[in-house]
Design a protein around this motif. Structure first.
Motif, short mmCIF file in Angstrom:
data_model
loop_
_atom_site.label_atom_id
_atom_site.label_comp_id
_atom_site.label_asym_id
_atom_site.label_seq_id
_atom_site.Cartn_x
_atom_site.Cartn_y
_atom_site.Cartn_z
N THR A 44 0.80 -0.93 -0.19
CA THR A 44 -0.06 -0.19 -0.40
C THR A 44 0.78 1.09 -0.19
O THR A 44 0.22 2.51 -0.45
N ASN A 72 0.47 4.34 -2.82
CA ASN A 72 -0.41 4.96 -2.64
C ASN A 72 0.02 6.38 -3.02
O ASN A 72 -0.22 6.84 -2.55
N TRP A 78 -3.13 -2.32 -3.33
CA TRP A 78 -3.16 -2.43 -2.16
C TRP A 78 -2.79 -4.26 -2.30
O TRP A 78 -2.75 -4.71 -2.77
N THR A 125 -2.21 9.19 11.44
CA THR A 125 -3.22 8.54 11.46
C THR A 125 -4.26 7.74 12.95
O THR A 125 -5.26 7.23 12.62
N ALA A 166 0.34 5.66 4.04
CA ALA A 166 0.00 4.85 3.07
C ALA A 166 0.31 3.31 3.68
O ALA A 166 -0.33 2.42 3.82
N CYS A 223 -1.87 1.95 6.71
CA CYS A 223 -2.86 1.15 6.02
C CYS A 223 -3.57 0.11 7.57
O CYS A 223 -4.54 0.68 8.05
N TYR A 225 -4.87 1.39 10.40
CA TYR A 225 -6.47 2.36 10.98
C TYR A 225 -7.49 1.24 9.79
O TYR A 225 -8.23 2.02 9.78
N ALA A 235 -7.87 0.58 6.42
CA ALA A 235 -8.21 1.22 5.04
C ALA A 235 -7.74 0.32 4.41
O ALA A 235 -7.23 -0.70 4.79
N LEU A 292 -7.03 1.36 1.63
CA LEU A 292 -5.55 2.28 0.68
C LEU A 292 -5.62 3.55 1.17
O LEU A 292 -6.81 3.69 1.53
N SER A 293 -5.09 4.08 1.21
CA SER A 293 -4.41 5.78 1.05
C SER A 293 -3.87 7.00 0.19
O SER A 293 -2.88 6.62 -0.12
#
Length: 957
Positions: A278, A281, A288, A334, A366, A369, A372, A374, A376-377
């Protein structure tokens, strides 16, 4: 071809370059799409073939605003990244496909991955001997806590500097012990190993070298197979072991940002099996992490399917406080995202503050990730990204084309112009100006103190009762000083005096730039005439090779050592000589005056009494703050109002006078460090690695399988390769191989760990002449279907209702024997009896594992009959050619009165349709109906051809 051919245009000023102009196609709707969704849209337009990717899919993505969370969409990434041996099964399947295509009369040379695949062969090679190399390093790099260095002459500890002996080892740059034995991996070739700072030999136990030889030997077979793959397949490139750069850099080195194939342009995007995937990104590349089976499907030219995700916009506003480091910023962002509930969503950054983040900051955010939740960021490409690419050595012409293309398809972010902002599912605001630097301490790492509040907080700790924060010093004693003689000078120690200052590079990935900040601060301090008192034990442990690179290429090391921050921790005698305890005189003074002395460190896990029993307050701070507190000599200081010390001409020097600005930092980082790093990496890649270059590998179109190999063999997925799809064979009089309960995980189905000595796989390996010590793990033998098939359902925790207790066993009904699952399946196959599996709810939970579908297929399993499935596993069963059947709601084997000892016949109609009902007859005369879980016609087509592998192989006939 794509029905969207009409929107292909030539690029302005570059008439020979063509691209799909998706922004025209999408109109106003396109302009409000998040940038990450625009990339998905372009991919669906370019790959639209009416079968795997349909026109409705592209329209669904364009309608993201109303369709998010409601539809599944296909995604065809531009490339895949495989890490180490996750690449083996995929490559073995391609090699087997060449074999099958030749046997069916096709041209095997046409069989190649559908998109570029980069394989980084890295960690697994080093994991075994890193431990050994690490014991030899007194401090960083992972592994266990340091041992005394091997075979060192007992050097007299020099009187100057270094943390105390009991300092625990850092856990390695990735937070995983021993993942990058950096100083060693880069220097495997030149022995003896030299300490990169003092250029003195590091004593090296012979075992390290033996280990390397052994390791290369043990992996030789797999490495040769990789080398063959990289020579004969188009689209496969391999980054050989020991390129010796941090893993993230390898990933970035492979990044294109914009792909150009035969003068056709499109955005770079990827999926990968690498845990760092990731991070790309941060460069504006959508990507991802996925499992091995998904990457293989992408290499076969199949799209990934994902639910059209929500996109959370993270707006960065304000300006960063000058004293906040990259780590502060990354951790703060984050934390905000963790509180914002972004699990399973895309995050995309926008707002005026984004341009203040360097690419290193972005890739770190990124990369974090998973913390947290997600998927992707995403940081759309902007001027910062383009500048960075210039420094990595991308040539000017390419950059021009890239910029023109990104502008044309509206993928270039421009924060100045007032273009329309995307509409996000929700917006999270982070004010950068609210981010203030913190230190942690004085006793527990979870107690955070804002730096501007440090003086007051320390005062409070002196007052407070002894406990998690307090030291309980009587009010009249709080300003005591103790005079001490040291090296011919008199110094005064008082509460809060700093006696240990250690700059330790630790687990933060954005750490190189923060270490660089410490170096630049030191440079400016020396130039202003500041110094560190000689009794303070100062030391510098750079940790990974990356940090070494940052510090040496930017030229800050001499300034750090001038302030007393000498390098320790690489295992050469100078390093070890630097690790001395606190001077006797200082220790006595502290004890005699009951002084609360402080240690300030930038590495984690150094809490109370770890350093020295006499250092009672320990603070964790960022590397530049460690240097600042060392110069100040005390933590009882308010940096805003009190000077750090006196410089040349008796001038008072404040922290703000010597603190490097973010701009200075980014300039040095981009211009010195990044450009030299990529230059070096390019040279390494071109030169290759000696051992890899000498490794012999065949160059034949077909792989010469070695019948004696226990790592790599040709699997039998293609035995029934047919040109035309067949209507599904009825399954007649099938026995139940296993009768399982609820929540059977992919680990129950295909364990990855060690191979038990009593297992079917162990019997096979023993018959090949291996001793249990040489078995290795199921994971390492993924390229051998004989081992993996025997390992299917070999988990000792498997609870089969026929057996009644956890064991990897089952009953072979025709003979009534209790056998290993594999042995029973083998007998059924010899007798020509098909088998099925009965299971409860949530069959196939857990991480996707390539062999959890392949294994049962090779055991002869034709169908699974369960109450419900994990989504991913269900599609993988179809992808290999096993039909997933589901009981009607409320029904299960016990409500239907099934024992599992019957024989089952499944009747398929000539034409299948999604989620159709099928009838099953049992040998006891019962008839009941179930749902065939095909979600769409594509899945039915794949099933008719016998799964993905056979469907794709057929294209080459």
């Amino acid at each position: 071809g794509s029905p969207y051919q009409p929107v292909i245009e030539a690029l302005e000023n570059h008439p020979q370059k063509k691209f799909y102009n998706v922004s025209k196609l999408g109109g106003a709707k396109y302009d409000t799409l998040p940038y990450s969704i625009r990339v998905l849209f372009e991919s669906s337009v370019r790959n639209c073939d009416g079968f795997l990717v349909k026109e409705t899919d592209a329209l669904n993505i364009l309608d993201w605003k109303t369709k998010q969370n409601h539809v599944e969409v296909p995604f065809c990434p531009a490339r895949v990244v495989l890490q180490d041996f996750t690449g083996i099964p995929a490559m073995v399947d391609f090699a087997a496909m060449r074999e099958a295509v030749r046997n069916a009369g096709g041209d095997p040379a046409k069989v190649n991955p559908a998109c570029p695949a980069d394989l980084t062969v890295d960690h697994s090679l080093q994991i075994d001997f890193s431990k050994c190399a690490i014991q030899n390093a007194p401090n960083p790099g992972g592994g266990e806590a340091p041992r005394p260095a091997a075979r060192l002459s007992p050097l007299r500890a020099q009187p100057r500097k270094g943390p105390c002996r009991g300092q625990p080892g850092c856990r390695g740059p990735c937070g995983e012990p021993g993942r990058h034995p950096a100083p060693f991996s880069t220097q495997i070739e030149n022995t003896p190993i030299l300490c990169p700072f003092h250029l003195q030999p590091v004593p090296e136990p012979e075992t390290v070298l033996k280990n390397q030889e052994m390791e290369f030997g043990r992996n030789r077979e797999r490495l040769q197979f990789f080398k063959w793959s990289s020579k004969v397949f188009k689209n496969i490139s391999i980054i050989p072991p020991e390129t010796g750069t941090a893993h993230q850099v390898n990933l970035e080195y492979l990044s294109k940002v914009v792909f150009e194939v035969k003068d056709f342009l499109y955005p770079d995007s990827l999926v990968g099996t690498d845990s760092h995937t990731t991070m790309v990104n941060g460069l504006g590349i959508l990507g991802w992490g996925v499992g091995g089976i998904e990457t293989e499907a992408v290499m076969l030219g199949m799209p990934l399917t994902l639910t059209l995700p929500e996109v959370v916009g993270c707006e960065l506003t304000g300006t960063v406080s000058p004293f906040a480091t990259s780590i502060d910023i990354v951790l703060s962002i984050t934390k905000h995202l963790r509180q914002a509930e972004v699990t399973g969503k895309f995050v995309e950054f926008f707002g005026s503050g984004v341009s203040q983040l360097s690419v290193a900051d972005r890739t770190t955010i990124a990369n974090m990730c998973p913390e947290y939740g997600a998927i992707l960021s995403f940081f759309p490409v902007d001027n910062v990204t383009l500048k960075h690419l210039k420094h990595t050595g991308l040539d000017k012409a390419k950059l021009e084309v890239m910029e023109a293309y990104l502008k044309a398809v509206k993928l270039l972010r421009n924060y100045e112009s007032s273009s329309t902002e995307p509409e996000y599912s929700q917006v999270v605001q982070v004010s950068l100006s609210s981010i203030v630097p913190y230190v942690s301490g004085p006793k527990r790492s979870q107690d955070r103190v804002a730096v501007n509040n440090m003086k007051g907080d320390f005062q409070a700790c002196l007052n407070e009762k002894c406990g998690v924060k307090g030291f309980q010093i009587a009010a009249e004693k709080q300003n005591d000083t103790v005079p001490v003689q040291y090296e011919g000078n008199e110094y005064k120690l008082s509460h809060g005096c700093v006696v240990v200052a250690a700059v330790i590079s630790c687990t933060n990935n954005c750490n190189p730039s923060v270490m660089l900040a410490a170096g630049l601060l030191a440079k400016k301090a020396v130039e202003a005439g500041l110094a560190v008192k000689p009794y303070i034990r100062t030391s510098l442990s750079p940790g990974s090779g990356m940090v070494t690179h940052y510090l040496s290429s930017s030229g800050v090391l001499p300034y750090l050592s001038k302030l007393g921050f000498e390098v320790v921790g690489y295992g050469c005698s100078t390093c070890v000589g630097n690790t001395a305890p606190l001077p006797e005189a200082i220790r006595n003074a502290i004890k005699q005056g009951d002084i609360i002395a402080c240690g300030v460190l930038s590495g984690t896990k150094n809490f109370e009494g770890r350093l020295c029993d006499c250092v009672r307050a320990n603070y964790l701070a960022s590397p530049p703050l460690v240097v600042a507190y060392a110069i100040a000599g005390t933590v009882r200081i308010d940096f805003d109002t009190e000077p750090l010390g006196t410089g040349f001409n008796g001038k008072s020097i404040y922290l703000r006078d010597i603190w490097p600005t973010r701009k200075e930092l980014h300039t040095v980082e981009e211009e010195c460090v990044i450009s030299s790093m990529f230059k070096e990496l390019k040279e390494k890649m071109e030169k290759g690695n000696k051992r890899w270059n000498l490794l012999e590998a065949p160059e034949s179109t077909l792989f010469p399988w070695d019948s004696k190999s226990t790592y790599i063999r040709c699997p039998s997925f293609f035995d029934k390769l047919a040109k035309e799809p067949v209507s599904p064979h009825p399954v007649e009089n099938a026995h139940v191989l296993l009768y399982l309960g609820d929540s059977v995980t992919t680990d129950h189905i295909s364990p990855a760990g060690s191979i038990a000595r009593s297992s079917a796989a162990a019997k096979y390996l023993t018959s090949k002449g291996l001793t249990p010590r040489e078995f290795n793990s199921y994971g390492a033998r993924r390229g051998n279907d004989a081992v993996m098939t025997r390992g299917t359902f070999a988990n000792i925790k498997l609870l089969n209702k026929f057996i009644g207790k956890p064991a990897p066993k089952t009953i072979h009904f025709p003979s009534g024997q209790t056998l290993d699952v594999f042995e029973a399946a083998e007998l059924y196959q010899k007798e020509g009896i098909p088998v099925i599996i009965l299971a409860g709810k949530k069959y196939g939970l857990g991480s996707s594992r390539d062999w959890a579908a392949k294994g049962p297929f090779l055991l002869g399993v034709k169908a699974v009959l369960a109450e419900s499935y994990e989504k991913v596993h269900r599609s993988q069963l179809i992808g290999i050619g096993i039909v997933p059947l589901q009981f009607h709601p409320g029904e299960n084997p016990s409500t239907l009165g099934l024992t599992g000892r019957e024989q089952f016949s499944i009747l398929f109609p000539p034409e299948l349709s999604p989620r159709m009902t099928l009838d099953i007859k049992t040998s006891t005369g019962k008839v009941f109906s179930v749902i065939a879980l095909f979600e769409n016609n594509t899945e039915i087509t794949l099933y008719k051809y016998g799964g993905n592998l056979n469907f794709v192989a057929r294209r080459f006939l």
